[in-house]
Design a protein around this motif. Structure first.
Motif, PDB file in Angstrom:
ATOM      1  N   PRO A  98       0.827  -1.211   0.000  1.00 41.35           N
ATOM      2  CA  PRO A  98       0.000   0.000   0.000  1.00 41.35           C
ATOM      3  C   PRO A  98       0.868   1.271   0.000  1.00 41.35           C
ATOM      4  CG  PRO A  98      -0.797  -1.565   1.641  1.00 41.35           C
ATOM      5  CD  PRO A  98       0.479  -2.128   1.089  1.00 41.35           C
ATOM      6  N   GLU A  99       2.031   1.203   0.670  1.00 37.32           N
ATOM      7  CA  GLU A  99       2.936   2.364   0.693  1.00 37.32           C
ATOM      8  C   GLU A  99       3.408   2.694  -0.720  1.00 37.32           C
ATOM      9  OE1 GLU A  99       3.475  -0.339   2.787  1.00 37.32           O
ATOM     10  OE2 GLU A  99       2.497   0.646   4.486  1.00 37.32           O
ATOM     11  N   GLU A 100       3.743   1.649  -1.462  1.00 39.81           N
ATOM     12  CA  GLU A 100       4.219   1.895  -2.830  1.00 39.81           C
ATOM     13  C   GLU A 100       3.094   2.457  -3.695  1.00 39.81           C
ATOM     14  OE1 GLU A 100       6.792  -1.052  -4.677  1.00 39.81           O
ATOM     15  OE2 GLU A 100       5.923  -0.605  -6.643  1.00 39.81           O
ATOM     16  N   GLU A 101       1.893   1.933  -3.498  1.00 43.97           N
ATOM     17  CA  GLU A 101       0.770   2.440  -4.289  1.00 43.97           C
ATOM     18  C   GLU A 101       0.511   3.911  -3.984  1.00 43.97           C
ATOM     19  OE1 GLU A 101      -0.700   0.908  -6.868  1.00 43.97           O
ATOM     20  OE2 GLU A 101       0.917  -0.489  -6.448  1.00 43.97           O
ATOM     21  N   ARG A 102       0.731   4.290  -2.730  1.00 42.46           N
ATOM     22  CA  ARG A 102       0.571   5.693  -2.362  1.00 42.46           C
ATOM     23  C   ARG A 102       1.641   6.548  -3.044  1.00 42.46           C
ATOM     24  NH1 ARG A 102      -1.891   9.358   0.780  1.00 42.46           N
ATOM     25  NH2 ARG A 102      -0.540  10.915   1.738  1.00 42.46           N
ATOM     26  N   LEU A 103       2.847   6.006  -3.145  1.00 41.31           N
ATOM     27  CA  LEU A 103       3.915   6.705  -3.855  1.00 41.31           C
ATOM     28  C   LEU A 103       3.544   6.918  -5.332  1.00 41.31           C
ATOM     29  CD1 LEU A 103       7.491   5.391  -2.893  1.00 41.31           C
ATOM     30  CD2 LEU A 103       6.569   7.700  -2.640  1.00 41.31           C
ATOM     31  N   VAL A 104       2.950   5.885  -5.920  1.00 39.99           N
ATOM     32  CA  VAL A 104       2.543   5.994  -7.323  1.00 39.99           C
ATOM     33  C   VAL A 104       1.530   7.130  -7.480  1.00 39.99           C
ATOM     34  CG1 VAL A 104       1.413   4.830  -9.263  1.00 39.99           C
ATOM     35  CG2 VAL A 104       2.985   3.554  -7.786  1.00 39.99           C
ATOM     36  N   ASP A 105       0.581   7.193  -6.550  1.00 41.65           N
ATOM     37  CA  ASP A 105      -0.421   8.269  -6.602  1.00 41.65           C
ATOM     38  C   ASP A 105       0.238   9.637  -6.435  1.00 41.65           C
ATOM     39  OD1 ASP A 105      -2.694   6.742  -7.063  1.00 41.65           O
ATOM     40  OD2 ASP A 105      -2.988   6.314  -4.926  1.00 41.65           O
ATOM     41  N   MET A 106       1.249   9.701  -5.569  1.00 43.36           N
ATOM     42  CA  MET A 106       1.942  10.961  -5.357  1.00 43.36           C
ATOM     43  C   MET A 106       2.686  11.386  -6.629  1.00 43.36           C
ATOM     44  SD  MET A 106       5.071  12.554  -4.666  1.00 43.36           S
ATOM     45  CE  MET A 106       6.206  11.315  -4.036  1.00 43.36           C
ATOM     46  N   VAL A 107       3.390  10.435  -7.231  1.00 48.52           N
ATOM     47  CA  VAL A 107       4.128  10.732  -8.465  1.00 48.52           C
ATOM     48  C   VAL A 107       3.154  11.237  -9.532  1.00 48.52           C
ATOM     49  CG1 VAL A 107       5.411   9.687 -10.381  1.00 48.52           C
ATOM     50  CG2 VAL A 107       6.034   9.140  -8.013  1.00 48.52           C
ATOM     51  N   ASP A 108       2.007  10.572  -9.631  1.00 48.90           N
ATOM     52  CA  ASP A 108       0.998  10.979 -10.617  1.00 48.90           C
ATOM     53  C   ASP A 108       0.499  12.396 -10.339  1.00 48.90           C
ATOM     54  OD1 ASP A 108      -0.974  10.568 -12.752  1.00 48.90           O
ATOM     55  OD2 ASP A 108      -2.430  10.501 -11.114  1.00 48.90           O
ATOM     56  N   ALA A 109       0.209  12.665  -9.062  1.00 48.90           N
ATOM     57  CA  ALA A 109      -0.317  13.990  -8.701  1.00 48.90           C
ATOM     58  C   ALA A 109       0.713  15.081  -8.985  1.00 48.90           C
ATOM     59  CB  ALA A 109      -0.720  14.014  -7.222  1.00 48.90           C
ATOM     60  N   VAL A 110       1.962  14.827  -8.615  1.00 48.82           N
ATOM     61  CA  VAL A 110       3.020  15.821  -8.836  1.00 48.82           C
ATOM     62  C   VAL A 110       3.263  16.000 -10.339  1.00 48.82           C
ATOM     63  CG1 VAL A 110       5.500  16.269  -8.579  1.00 48.82           C
ATOM     64  CG2 VAL A 110       4.151  15.531  -6.604  1.00 48.82           C
ATOM     65  N   ALA A 111       3.362  14.881 -11.056  1.00 50.43           N
ATOM     66  CA  ALA A 111       3.613  14.971 -12.500  1.00 50.43           C
ATOM     67  C   ALA A 111       2.498  15.766 -13.172  1.00 50.43           C
ATOM     68  CB  ALA A 111       3.719  13.575 -13.107  1.00 50.43           C
ATOM     69  N   GLY A 112       1.249  15.510 -12.777  1.00 55.00           N
ATOM     70  CA  GLY A 112       0.117  16.243 -13.355  1.00 55.00           C
ATOM     71  C   GLY A 112       0.207  17.727 -13.060  1.00 55.00           C
ATOM     72  N   ASP A 113       0.573  18.042 -11.840  1.00 59.99           N
ATOM     73  CA  ASP A 113       0.660  19.439 -11.415  1.00 59.99           C
ATOM     74  C   ASP A 113       1.804  20.173 -12.125  1.00 59.99           C
ATOM     75  OD1 ASP A 113      -0.899  20.701  -8.904  1.00 59.99           O
ATOM     76  OD2 ASP A 113       0.989  21.762  -9.220  1.00 59.99           O
ATOM     77  N   VAL A 114       2.941  19.503 -12.212  1.00 59.86           N
ATOM     78  CA  VAL A 114       4.094  20.101 -12.901  1.00 59.86           C
ATOM     79  C   VAL A 114       3.723  20.368 -14.365  1.00 59.86           C
ATOM     80  CG1 VAL A 114       6.451  19.673 -13.727  1.00 59.86           C
ATOM     81  CG2 VAL A 114       5.814  19.024 -11.391  1.00 59.86           C
ATOM     82  N   GLN A 115       3.061  19.418 -14.984  1.00 60.22           N
ATOM     83  CA  GLN A 115       2.718  19.571 -16.395  1.00 60.22           C
ATOM     84  C   GLN A 115       1.699  20.690 -16.615  1.00 60.22           C
ATOM     85  OE1 GLN A 115       3.567  16.277 -19.050  1.00 60.22           O
ATOM     86  NE2 GLN A 115       2.397  15.001 -17.649  1.00 60.22           N
ATOM     87  N   GLN A 116       0.734  20.778 -15.684  1.00 68.79           N
ATOM     88  CA  GLN A 116      -0.248  21.872 -15.777  1.00 68.79           C
ATOM     89  C   GLN A 116       0.444  23.225 -15.681  1.00 68.79           C
ATOM     90  OE1 GLN A 116      -3.440  21.757 -12.834  1.00 68.79           O
ATOM     91  NE2 GLN A 116      -4.289  20.009 -13.949  1.00 68.79           N
ATOM     92  N   THR A 117       1.411  23.281 -14.764  1.00 60.04           N
ATOM     93  CA  THR A 117       2.138  24.534 -14.555  1.00 60.04           C
ATOM     94  C   THR A 117       2.871  24.951 -15.830  1.00 60.04           C
ATOM     95  OG1 THR A 117       2.418  24.027 -12.214  1.00 60.04           O
ATOM     96  CG2 THR A 117       3.912  25.666 -13.148  1.00 60.04           C
ATOM     97  N   TRP A 118       3.551  23.997 -16.461  1.00 60.56           N
ATOM     98  CA  TRP A 118       4.301  24.329 -17.679  1.00 60.56           C
ATOM     99  C   TRP A 118       3.383  24.590 -18.863  1.00 60.56           C
ATOM    100  CZ3 TRP A 118       8.767  26.393 -17.635  1.00 60.56           C
ATOM    101  CH2 TRP A 118       9.652  26.122 -16.573  1.00 60.56           C
TER     102      TRP A 118
END
Ligand SMILES: [Zn+2]
Length: 285
Positions: free
Chosen positions: A70-90
């Protein structure tokens, strides 16, 4: 750091296997150790205590099946959220010039258009297929070996790689390659300039994410203390520190990413200004 799990639209999940390293533009650290190991025949990964492979990875079984905690799955969600946010910003900054891409998650090894990628090479961006490559095991290394824990430290690593994507889209990376072809002795200094700019670009996103009220809209929002966490990570993976860690001495002519102080300076410049125009690491020529 506050964030909301999304639909993983920014992730290409290869953790279940599939694919198989040459690495042009990583975050530093592991690449350096790998290179040092290559040139000296000494396994620096072993010296640092531990193997070079992806830590704690499960058996890579049939393609597509992923067994994860479950910890790793949470990391995956975090990576997705950050990647989405970074991309929106750019996308906001570059408008139509921005092209959405994805993060390839893998375990141990995978194939990229830039060659065979292994966990030991660390996270990297491949300019040929426009994708960011990441073995989640790197985050544990960031904490354990480099002493840089925390989710914003992890987000900084990701945002740095997306910074290379921006450099690719705007043509900065191509110009740098051309300059190095014309004068191969410029390879290291040019690499440092490119990497420091990616640090500054990571800061540009950090600036956006530090605006209050974002979490309420489902966006990533920094907490107090996050900025320091990111700056600590930037300091942890400076070339001088990593060289010293690996060999006991510092070889400036072999720098590829810049010193700890330079990385902190440029990351901070982006964080404080929020302006890619403040990231002209090539300007002083
Ligand atoms: Zn880089």
């Amino acid at each position: 750091m506050r964030w909301t799990p999304g639909n993983r639209g920014n992730i290409e999940d290869r953790r279940g296997g599939g694919g198989i390293g040459m690495v042009p533009m990583g975050i530093g650290g592991f690449i350096l150790l790998a290179v040092l190991s290559m040139f000296t025949g000494v396994n620096f990964f072993a010296l640092l205590g531990g193997g070079g492979g992806g830590a704690g990875s499960a058996t890579v079984g049939t393609s597509g099946s992923v067994s994860a905690t479950p910890e790793e799955e949470r990391l995956v969600d975090m990576v997705d959220a950050v990647a989405g946010d970074v991309q929106q910003t750019w996308a906001r900054i570059l408008g139509g010039r921005y092209e959405t891409t994805s993060v390839v998650l893998f375990r141990d090894e995978t194939q990229s258009a830039c060659g065979f990628a292994q966990s030991a090479t660390g996270p990297f961006y491949c300019p040929s297929d426009h994708k960011v490559y990441l073995d989640l095991g790197f985050f544990a290394e960031l904490q354990r070996r480099f002493g840089a824990p925390g989710d914003f430290a992890q987000a900084y690593v990701l945002a740095h790689e997306f910074g290379h994507h921006v450099q690719n889209l705007t043509g900065i990376e191509g110009k740098m390659r051309q300059a190095v072809r014309a004068d191969p002795s410029e390879a290291n200094p040019m690499s440092v300039r490119l990497e420091l700019q990616a640090d500054c670009y990571a800061g540009v996103w950090g600036h956006a994410a530090s605006q209050s009220g974002r979490a309420a809209q489902g966006e990533v929002e920094l907490d107090p203390g996050d900025t320091e966490e990111g700056l600590r990570a930037a300091a942890a993976i400076g070339d001088d520190r990593l060289q010293k860690l690996a060999t006991g001495r510092v070889m400036p002519e072999k720098f590829t990413h810049g010193t700890s102080e330079q990385r902190v300076t440029w990351f901070r410049r982006g964080l404080e200004s929020g302006d890619p125009g403040a990231c002209d690491t090539f300007g002083g020529r």
